[in-house]
Write a protein that holds these residues in place. Sequence first.
Motif: not given
Length: 434
Positions: A128-129, A82-92, A100-107
Amino acid sequence: MSDPTPRTRQDHWTRRLLSPMTLMPYVLLAAVTCVRIPSERSGGEPFAINLALCALTAAWMLWMFTLHPAWRERPRVMGLFLAVLIGLMAILVIRDPWFGLFTPAGYVYSYRLLPWPSELAAISGVAIVAGTAQASPVAKTDVYGVLAYLVVVAVNVGPFCAVAWLGRKAEEYDELRERALAEAREANRRLEASMAENAGLQQQLLAQAREAGVSDERQRMAREIHDTLAQGLTGIVTQLQAAEQTADDQALWRRHLRAATRLARESLSEARRSVHALRPEALEAARLGEALAGVGERWSALHGIPIQVTTTGTARPMPPETDVALLRTAQEALANVAKHAGATKVGLTLSYLENEVALDVRDDGRGFAPDRYGDGPADTGDDGPRRPDAGGFGLVAMRQRIESLAGTLQVESEPGAGTAVSACIPAAPAGAGA
């Protein structure tokens, strides 16, 4: 967070997020990619980096989550995922806020994969992302812009963390309920085992009670037979032998015959009463002292040996079993005197003491040496006197009767000095149990 064991929270969410939810992150990522990459290309913006980041994100999810289901049970591995995935989301998101439409996957991953309270950190990171993507139009060059950005981020972090907290409370409630149900099942199992054990013990106690009742009844009948039939038959045989020896003297012959007949009738009457567990006839219409006087008088007339019956203390009613035990003890002691002692006089004393009632039977006969004969069969040779009822049931029956009422029986004797039998029973009031 380092606990490698399966978590109740994961089971809770697994029941609610089925396999279609597992595909949701890929669907979201593919949808955003398909929409944004052509737009960026047509607008002349470089799209190769974003496409590579999307491919890297999909590969990371595929390797860490989809292809290795066993890793989902390891909190540390999932924390790294999850830490790496959140980092990739933040970069995107920084490169293109539409991701930001991809962030529900992180939840979804945060709720499913991490235990409490680690999931709060992951949810806050995803929020935050998402807030950054939503606040992208806001200029952050002044204080108002920064405040607006922080408000958007707080609006994202607060509700999702509240949902996580409510989920934790629901999980705790489920755990308490499951624990209570498990304890109830264990209590029921122990109760069933205890009931089965108690049923077995009850059956065992009933069997022991029946055996004890049979044994007690056998001992009672043995004592009654010995104290009634055996003594009566012994007296009858003695009288018949005497009648045979005096056949030439009709008067003596008739006297012995009448005595034998009277003994037979008395023995028959006592035997019938014993069968029905009734009190001895001598105690039906008289107190113990009077009954002992009558027994002594008839015994003296039958055997021609003088006897002195004395009652001391204040006579008072006693429990029926106490009267019966002392009466039978006196009869057995007198029978032993007639058979073995060769006495010229006998004394019988009934004493009502403060805390007990005592019976003493003394004679001036030959006596015996108790240590010499012990509890074995009687020595019938010419080297010494015979112990009263040695090897028989008389002394045993006397002792059983007295000790069954918490009393004591003592026999004192020595050769040439006579014998004394003493029985003491606690003085329970009439009507009390033994």
